[in-house]
Scaffold this motif. Sequence first.
Motif, short mmCIF file in Angstrom:
data_model
loop_
_atom_site.label_atom_id
_atom_site.label_comp_id
_atom_site.label_asym_id
_atom_site.label_seq_id
_atom_site.Cartn_x
_atom_site.Cartn_y
_atom_site.Cartn_z
N GLY A 36 0.79 -1.21 0.00
CA GLY A 36 0.00 0.00 0.00
C GLY A 36 0.82 1.27 0.00
O GLY A 36 0.27 2.37 -0.05
N TYR A 66 -5.89 -6.74 4.34
CA TYR A 66 -6.11 -5.32 4.05
C TYR A 66 -6.49 -4.68 5.39
O TYR A 66 -7.63 -4.75 5.83
CB TYR A 66 -7.24 -5.16 3.03
CG TYR A 66 -7.39 -3.76 2.46
CD1 TYR A 66 -7.77 -2.70 3.28
CD2 TYR A 66 -7.16 -3.51 1.12
CE1 TYR A 66 -7.92 -1.42 2.77
CE2 TYR A 66 -7.32 -2.23 0.59
CZ TYR A 66 -7.69 -1.19 1.43
OH TYR A 66 -7.83 0.08 0.93
N GLN A 67 -5.52 -4.10 6.06
CA GLN A 67 -5.70 -3.64 7.43
C GLN A 67 -6.50 -2.34 7.48
O GLN A 67 -6.21 -1.39 6.76
CB GLN A 67 -4.34 -3.47 8.09
CG GLN A 67 -3.57 -4.79 8.20
CD GLN A 67 -2.13 -4.63 8.66
OE1 GLN A 67 -1.41 -5.61 8.75
NE2 GLN A 67 -1.69 -3.42 8.93
N VAL A 68 -7.49 -2.32 8.37
CA VAL A 68 -8.40 -1.16 8.44
C VAL A 68 -8.60 -0.67 9.88
O VAL A 68 -9.57 0.02 10.16
CB VAL A 68 -9.76 -1.51 7.79
CG1 VAL A 68 -9.63 -1.68 6.29
CG2 VAL A 68 -10.37 -2.77 8.42
N HIS A 69 -7.71 -1.03 10.80
CA HIS A 69 -7.81 -0.61 12.20
C HIS A 69 -9.12 -1.11 12.82
O HIS A 69 -9.77 -0.39 13.58
CB HIS A 69 -7.69 0.91 12.33
CG HIS A 69 -6.36 1.44 11.90
ND1 HIS A 69 -5.26 1.46 12.73
CD2 HIS A 69 -5.94 1.95 10.71
CE1 HIS A 69 -4.23 1.97 12.08
NE2 HIS A 69 -4.61 2.26 10.85
N SER A 70 -9.47 -2.34 12.51
CA SER A 70 -10.71 -2.93 13.00
C SER A 70 -10.45 -3.79 14.24
O SER A 70 -9.31 -3.97 14.67
CB SER A 70 -11.33 -3.81 11.91
OG SER A 70 -10.55 -4.99 11.74
N GLU A 83 -9.62 -10.83 -3.45
CA GLU A 83 -9.38 -9.67 -2.60
C GLU A 83 -9.04 -10.09 -1.18
O GLU A 83 -9.64 -11.02 -0.62
CB GLU A 83 -10.62 -8.78 -2.60
CG GLU A 83 -10.42 -7.46 -1.89
CD GLU A 83 -11.62 -6.54 -2.06
OE1 GLU A 83 -11.92 -5.79 -1.11
OE2 GLU A 83 -12.24 -6.59 -3.13
N ARG A 86 -10.65 -7.58 4.81
CA ARG A 86 -10.44 -6.31 5.52
C ARG A 86 -10.57 -6.57 7.01
O ARG A 86 -11.61 -6.34 7.63
CB ARG A 86 -11.45 -5.27 5.04
CG ARG A 86 -11.21 -4.83 3.60
CD ARG A 86 -12.28 -3.89 3.09
NE ARG A 86 -11.97 -3.43 1.75
CZ ARG A 86 -11.50 -2.21 1.46
NH1 ARG A 86 -11.29 -1.34 2.43
NH2 ARG A 86 -11.23 -1.88 0.21
N ASP A 88 -7.90 -7.10 10.85
CA ASP A 88 -6.61 -6.76 11.46
C ASP A 88 -6.04 -7.88 12.32
O ASP A 88 -5.01 -7.70 12.96
CB ASP A 88 -6.75 -5.47 12.26
CG ASP A 88 -6.94 -4.28 11.33
OD1 ASP A 88 -5.95 -3.60 11.02
OD2 ASP A 88 -8.08 -4.04 10.88
N LYS A 127 -6.80 2.32 17.94
CA LYS A 127 -8.22 2.02 17.74
C LYS A 127 -8.50 0.53 17.84
O LYS A 127 -9.45 0.11 18.52
CB LYS A 127 -8.67 2.56 16.38
CG LYS A 127 -10.17 2.45 16.15
CD LYS A 127 -10.57 3.11 14.84
CE LYS A 127 -12.08 3.04 14.63
NZ LYS A 127 -12.48 3.67 13.34
#
Length: 252
Positions: A36, A66-70, A83, A86, A88, A127
Motif C-alpha cells: 500500500g 487489508y488492514q483497516v484498524h478494526s 481480494e 479487511r 486486522d 483504535k
Amino acid sequence: MIAADALTLDGLTHGFFTREGGHSAGLFASLNCGMGSGDDREAVTLNRAIVAERLGVAPDRLLSAYQVHSAEAAVVTEPWTGERPRVDGLVTSVPGLALGVLTADCGPVLFADPQARVIGAAHAGWKGALTGVTTATIEAMEGQGAKRARIVAVIGPMISQAAYEVGPEFPSRFTEADPANARYFSPSPRAGHAMFDLPLYLADRLTAEGVGRVVNLSLCTFSDERRFFSYRRATHRNEKDYGRLISAIALI
C-alpha cells in the motif's frame, strides 16, 4: 529480523523484520513490505520474498490482510485467491502459511499455542487495541482448538510512550471505556497534551484477557531510525510516504 525467545519453539518460525536487508530505495530503504505504500511494486515483491524465505514458506504463502484498524479477525486456510479480507487479525492451524501484519508505529502482536498448533497475528493501533482486535484474534484461535492459558503473545516494535504525544480529546476515548485506563497517560511538555503508553496498554489487556504468557520486546519504532520505519517520524519531517515493517509467524 528480530526473534523473540518466547516464540522460538519447535514447529514454529517467526520474525519481527526490520527495515534492513531489502531492495527498496529512498524513503523506503530497504526492506519495505507494504504494497500500500508508494514504493516500486517489484521491489516490495522481492522484499516479501526475502521474508518468506526466512520463514521457510513459499512467497505466495506469506499472507497479510487489508488492514483497516478494526477489531475483526479471520481464520486463514489457504493463500488468497481474490481480494484480501479487511481485518486486522489473522489465525491459522495450517502448516506452511505465514501470517503477517504490517506496521510503522502500530503494535504487531504474534500469538502461538504450540500444543494445539494454532497461531495468530494482530495489527494493533490505538483504535484496534481499544475496540478489541486482540480479543477477536484470541477467540478465533480458540475456535481452532487453542486454549488462551497456553497462548504466548509477543508485542513487537512499536511507538513508545516517550514518542507518542496525543491531543486533549484523546485520553477520554480510553477513560470512558474504563476509568482505570488513565494510568496509561502521563503529562506532556505541551499544555493539554499527554503521552500515551500503548505498548503497556496492549500488554495489560492481553494479560487481562487470560493469555498465558505476554512478552513486550520494548523496541521503539520512532526512536530507532536505523532499524524501523515510523509513520510519526515521517509526518514530523513532512515526508510524503513511509515504509512498512512486517512481523510474521508460521507453522512448519
